[in-house]
Design a protein around this motif. Structure first.
Motif, PDB file in Angstrom:
ATOM      1  N   UNK A 299       0.851  -1.191   0.000  1.00 21.42           N
ATOM      2  CA  UNK A 299       0.000   0.000   0.000  1.00 21.42           C
ATOM      3  C   UNK A 299       0.884   1.237   0.000  1.00 21.42           C
ATOM      4  N   UNK A 300       0.747   2.061  -1.009  1.00 25.61           N
ATOM      5  CA  UNK A 300       1.461   3.329  -1.052  1.00 25.61           C
ATOM      6  C   UNK A 300       0.803   4.302  -0.079  1.00 25.61           C
ATOM      7  N   UNK A 301       1.545   5.255   0.479  1.00 30.61           N
ATOM      8  CA  UNK A 301       0.963   6.183   1.467  1.00 30.61           C
ATOM      9  C   UNK A 301      -0.237   6.949   0.949  1.00 30.61           C
ATOM     10  N   UNK A 302      -0.250   7.280  -0.354  1.00 28.04           N
ATOM     11  CA  UNK A 302      -1.353   8.087  -0.884  1.00 28.04           C
ATOM     12  C   UNK A 302      -2.672   7.336  -0.937  1.00 28.04           C
ATOM     13  N   UNK A 303      -2.651   6.034  -0.740  1.00 27.90           N
ATOM     14  CA  UNK A 303      -3.895   5.245  -0.737  1.00 27.90           C
ATOM     15  C   UNK A 303      -4.745   5.562   0.488  1.00 27.90           C
ATOM     16  N   UNK A 304      -4.071   5.828   1.628  1.00 30.10           N
ATOM     17  CA  UNK A 304      -4.789   5.927   2.897  1.00 30.10           C
ATOM     18  C   UNK A 304      -5.529   7.254   3.017  1.00 30.10           C
ATOM     19  N   UNK A 305      -6.733   7.231   3.592  1.00 28.33           N
ATOM     20  CA  UNK A 305      -7.520   8.461   3.775  1.00 28.33           C
ATOM     21  C   UNK A 305      -7.043   9.241   4.997  1.00 28.33           C
ATOM     22  N   UNK A 306      -7.767  10.289   5.345  1.00 25.65           N
ATOM     23  CA  UNK A 306      -7.391  11.129   6.484  1.00 25.65           C
ATOM     24  C   UNK A 306      -7.720  10.476   7.819  1.00 25.65           C
ATOM     25  N   UNK A 307      -8.530   9.434   7.815  1.00 24.48           N
ATOM     26  CA  UNK A 307      -8.882   8.745   9.065  1.00 24.48           C
ATOM     27  C   UNK A 307      -8.605   7.257   8.915  1.00 24.48           C
ATOM     28  N   UNK A 308      -7.688   6.741   9.730  1.00 22.31           N
ATOM     29  CA  UNK A 308      -7.346   5.320   9.704  1.00 22.31           C
ATOM     30  C   UNK A 308      -7.327   4.793  11.136  1.00 22.31           C
ATOM     31  N   UNK A 309      -7.422   3.483  11.244  1.00 20.17           N
ATOM     32  CA  UNK A 309      -7.272   2.811  12.538  1.00 20.17           C
ATOM     33  C   UNK A 309      -6.321   1.636  12.338  1.00 20.17           C
ATOM     34  N   UNK A 310      -5.104   1.757  12.928  1.00 18.88           N
ATOM     35  CA  UNK A 310      -4.060   0.751  12.738  1.00 18.88           C
ATOM     36  C   UNK A 310      -3.654   0.080  14.041  1.00 18.88           C
ATOM     37  N   UNK A 311      -4.363   0.320  15.145  1.00 18.64           N
ATOM     38  CA  UNK A 311      -3.947  -0.246  16.419  1.00 18.64           C
ATOM     39  C   UNK A 311      -3.938  -1.772  16.349  1.00 18.64           C
ATOM     40  N   UNK A 312      -2.802  -2.366  16.719  1.00 21.10           N
ATOM     41  CA  UNK A 312      -2.598  -3.826  16.737  1.00 21.10           C
ATOM     42  C   UNK A 312      -2.586  -4.434  15.339  1.00 21.10           C
ATOM     43  N   UNK A 313      -2.499  -3.623  14.289  1.00 17.47           N
ATOM     44  CA  UNK A 313      -2.271  -4.160  12.943  1.00 17.47           C
ATOM     45  C   UNK A 313      -0.837  -4.671  12.870  1.00 17.47           C
ATOM     46  N   UNK A 314      -0.666  -5.940  12.523  1.00 18.36           N
ATOM     47  CA  UNK A 314       0.675  -6.517  12.438  1.00 18.36           C
ATOM     48  C   UNK A 314       0.961  -6.988  11.024  1.00 18.36           C
ATOM     49  N   UNK A 315       2.171  -6.710  10.575  1.00 13.15           N
ATOM     50  CA  UNK A 315       2.607  -7.143   9.247  1.00 13.15           C
ATOM     51  C   UNK A 315       4.109  -7.391   9.306  1.00 13.15           C
ATOM     52  N   UNK A 316       4.583  -8.256   8.432  1.00 10.27           N
ATOM     53  CA  UNK A 316       6.001  -8.578   8.389  1.00 10.27           C
ATOM     54  C   UNK A 316       6.739  -7.731   7.371  1.00 10.27           C
ATOM     55  N   UNK A 317       6.154  -7.617   6.179  1.00 13.63           N
ATOM     56  CA  UNK A 317       6.780  -6.865   5.091  1.00 13.63           C
ATOM     57  C   UNK A 317       5.836  -5.785   4.610  1.00 13.63           C
ATOM     58  N   UNK A 318       6.395  -4.599   4.362  1.00 13.15           N
ATOM     59  CA  UNK A 318       5.615  -3.468   3.865  1.00 13.15           C
ATOM     60  C   UNK A 318       6.171  -3.057   2.512  1.00 13.15           C
ATOM     61  N   UNK A 319       5.293  -2.998   1.512  1.00 13.73           N
ATOM     62  CA  UNK A 319       5.718  -2.643   0.160  1.00 13.73           C
ATOM     63  C   UNK A 319       4.788  -1.550  -0.370  1.00 13.73           C
ATOM     64  N   UNK A 338      -2.579   8.894  19.416  1.00 15.10           N
ATOM     65  CA  UNK A 338      -1.237   8.323  19.456  1.00 15.10           C
ATOM     66  C   UNK A 338      -1.320   6.827  19.736  1.00 15.10           C
ATOM     67  N   UNK A 339      -0.869   6.023  18.772  1.00 13.07           N
ATOM     68  CA  UNK A 339      -0.911   4.561  18.895  1.00 13.07           C
ATOM     69  C   UNK A 339       0.525   4.040  18.849  1.00 13.07           C
ATOM     70  N   UNK A 340       1.144   3.774  20.015  1.00 14.56           N
ATOM     71  CA  UNK A 340       2.546   3.328  20.026  1.00 14.56           C
ATOM     72  C   UNK A 340       2.788   2.087  19.183  1.00 14.56           C
ATOM     73  N   UNK A 341       1.821   1.147  19.181  1.00 14.34           N
ATOM     74  CA  UNK A 341       2.028  -0.112  18.458  1.00 14.34           C
ATOM     75  C   UNK A 341       2.252   0.129  16.968  1.00 14.34           C
ATOM     76  N   UNK A 342       1.563   1.122  16.402  1.00 14.24           N
ATOM     77  CA  UNK A 342       1.712   1.386  14.973  1.00 14.24           C
ATOM     78  C   UNK A 342       3.152   1.781  14.636  1.00 14.24           C
ATOM     79  N   UNK A 343       3.772   2.560  15.510  1.00 15.04           N
ATOM     80  CA  UNK A 343       5.173   2.953  15.288  1.00 15.04           C
ATOM     81  C   UNK A 343       6.108   1.763  15.480  1.00 15.04           C
ATOM     82  N   UNK A 344       5.837   0.956  16.502  1.00 16.01           N
ATOM     83  CA  UNK A 344       6.685  -0.223  16.735  1.00 16.01           C
ATOM     84  C   UNK A 344       6.595  -1.200  15.570  1.00 16.01           C
ATOM     85  N   UNK A 345       5.393  -1.342  15.003  1.00 17.06           N
ATOM     86  CA  UNK A 345       5.223  -2.257  13.877  1.00 17.06           C
ATOM     87  C   UNK A 345       5.972  -1.759  12.647  1.00 17.06           C
ATOM     88  N   UNK A 346       5.901  -0.455  12.393  1.00 13.98           N
ATOM     89  CA  UNK A 346       6.630   0.102  11.248  1.00 13.98           C
ATOM     90  C   UNK A 346       8.129  -0.025  11.462  1.00 13.98           C
TER      91      UNK A 346
END
Length: 486
Positions: A299-319, A338-346
């Motif tokens: 997912x390219x950054x421009x795909x995402x809208x102004x409101x997202x919810x990523x808490x506890x979203x886990x992924x191994x590879x980001x493309x 502020x969702x710390x998990x989203x930063x840790x996952x990235x």
């Protein structure tokens, strides 16, 4: 039914049935066949020795209601390009093989239908509902190029009715033994696929699911055996994929998802091997991927809208592979704040590909975002750590500050040496060592205790001492944080 009661088209169908012959009435002057004649054939099929009976009819206009409620049909059935006067009722019926491709009918009531082979509903036009809830289809289910509902029904917020069903496609809790193929399917209203189990793949390429302001696709807990392809999907309304299981690809490449003012895509608590949002138009509406588990997320950054919810979203590879700075803005859009998990996952995703510099950039952004949630004293301390050592992720900043202060002190005291406290006992004055003695709280060269600056140079000494303590403390704190995380 006696054969002498049949019209000429019905006689042709009756006589062709025992041998499985096809009757094509497309160009006939009289295309009318009564539904009760077809029902009699299906439930009390005449047979000929050595022949396999089958109902194969094309281009007929079927009058009356074809009702096979709870019936057992032992022969293959193929009704192509036929027009039905009333809703076809197959509730609880059992078929060996069923084809209704190219047909026009008000609706199809086939809840708990059983089909031992394939069910084909390609190229149909059905303004009412196709009710296949709880159906068991041993083979594949085909719905390609079929149009369900009407545009007026998609704009209707009321409950289901025969004229305007809220859910023109009801496939909930059905089981499909092979593939579900519905390319170029059009549904005006809600498409219900919750709880469906498909042993093979689901293909919704080029489908149009149109229910503005409502739910376009309701597919909670859908379980797919291989892939779910919905490339170039156009969805107006919410696409609800909560809890889906896709061991292969969930491919929404080139799709257009729109639900202004609501959730456009919900895939929370889903489990997906590869989630593809390649070349997707910017999503209009919110996106909820909380608690989803994905091996590879494209997912390219421009795909995402102004409101997202990523808490506890886990992924191994980001493309695709992009600098961390291009992805950090998306994390600031989380509706949960502020969702710390989203930063840790990235951070983990960048470390997975060996990009430690990008991982440190994400961690620094996390600390800065966290700082905005702190009280005033915490924000001030955070700013100090940021400016001096970048929260430990930029340790060379401290070395730069120390070098600058050391140079300032050495120049100032070299030009204006302080007086010795005891002239006969003081060591020879060294401006560099004196400044270093002031800056480093642990090291003692004996210069600081032997000399006493005066006036403004005394205040400079105080500044160097305090700066040395602050830099040392923030450096150790920051580096310890970075080392602990690594």
């Amino acid at each position: 039914m006696e054969i002498n009661e049949l019209t000429e088209p019905e006689r042709q169908v009756w006589e062709a049935f025992p041998r499985g012959g096809t009757v094509d009435l497309t160009a006939a002057d009289d295309r009318t066949v009564r539904a009760r004649v077809l029902r009699s054939l299906l439930l009390a099929a005449p047979e000929e020795n050595g022949e396999i009976p089958a109902l194969r009819l094309r281009g007929a206009r079927v009058t009356g209601e074809l009702n096979v409620h709870s019936g057992l049909v032992r022969c293959p059935v193929s009704l192509r390009d036929c027009e039905f006067e009333k809703t076809v009722v197959l509730y609880g019926a059992e078929f060996r093989q069923l084809t209704l491709s190219g047909c026009r009918m008000p609706g199809l009531w086939a809840t708990t239908l059983r089909v031992d082979g394939v069910l084909r509903l390609n190229d149909c036009r059905i303004p009412g509902a196709v009710a296949l809830s709880g159906a068991r289809i041993a083979g594949a289910l085909f719905l390609s190029r079929t149009e369900l509902g009407t545009p007026a029904a998609a704009d209707d917020d009321g409950a289901d009715s025969p004229e305007r069903p809220e859910s023109p496609l009801k496939l909930d809790h059905a089981t499909v033994g092979e593939d579900l193929r519905a390319t170029r399917l059009t549904v005006y209203g809600r498409a219900r696929l919750e709880g469906v189990t498909v042993a093979g793949l689901v293909r919704l390429d080029d489908a149009r699911l149109l229910n503005p302001g409502g739910t376009a696709l309701h597919a909670e807990t859908l379980a797919v055996g291989t892939d779910l392809h919905a490339m170039r999907l156009r969805a107006e309304g919410r696409v609800n994929l909560r809890g889906v299981t896709v061991p292969g690809q969930l491919n929404l490449g080139y799709a257009r998802l729109s639900n202004p003012g609501g959730v456009a895509l919900r895939a929370s608590s889903s489990t997906v091997s590869e989630f593809w949002l390649r070349e997707v138009a910017p999503i209009v509406g919110a996106v909820n991927l909380r608690r989803a588990r994905v091996d590879m997320l494209f997912a390219a950054p421009e795909v995402w809208p102004e409101s997202v919810r990523f808490d506890s979203l886990s992924y191994t590879t980001l493309a695709p592979a992009l600098p961390a700075s291009e992805r950090l803005d998306v994390l600031t859009r989380d509706a949960d704040g502020y969702v710390p998990f989203a930063y840790e996952q990235l951070t983990a995703a960048y470390r997975h590909i060996g990009d430690d510099a990008a991982a440190r950039t994400v961690q620094l952004a996390k600390e800065r975002r966290h700082r905005t949630t702190l009280p005033l004293y915490g924000r001030l301390w955070g700013h100090l750590q940021d400016v001096t050592v970048g929260y430990g992720f930029r340790p060379m900043r401290a070395a730069g500050w120390l070098a600058g202060l050391l140079l300032l002190g050495a120049l100032a005291y070299g030009l204006h040496p302080p007086r010795p406290l005891k002239a006969d006992e003081a060591p020879g004055f060294n401006a560099f060592a004196y400044a270093l003695d002031l800056l480093l709280p642990i090291i003692d060269f004996g210069q600081e205790k032997a000399y006493a600056p005066e006036g403004g140079y005394q205040w400079l000494a105080y500044l160097l001492i305090v700066a040395g303590w602050v830099l040392a403390t923030t450096f150790v704190t920051g580096v310890n944080r970075a080392v602990t995380r690594n």
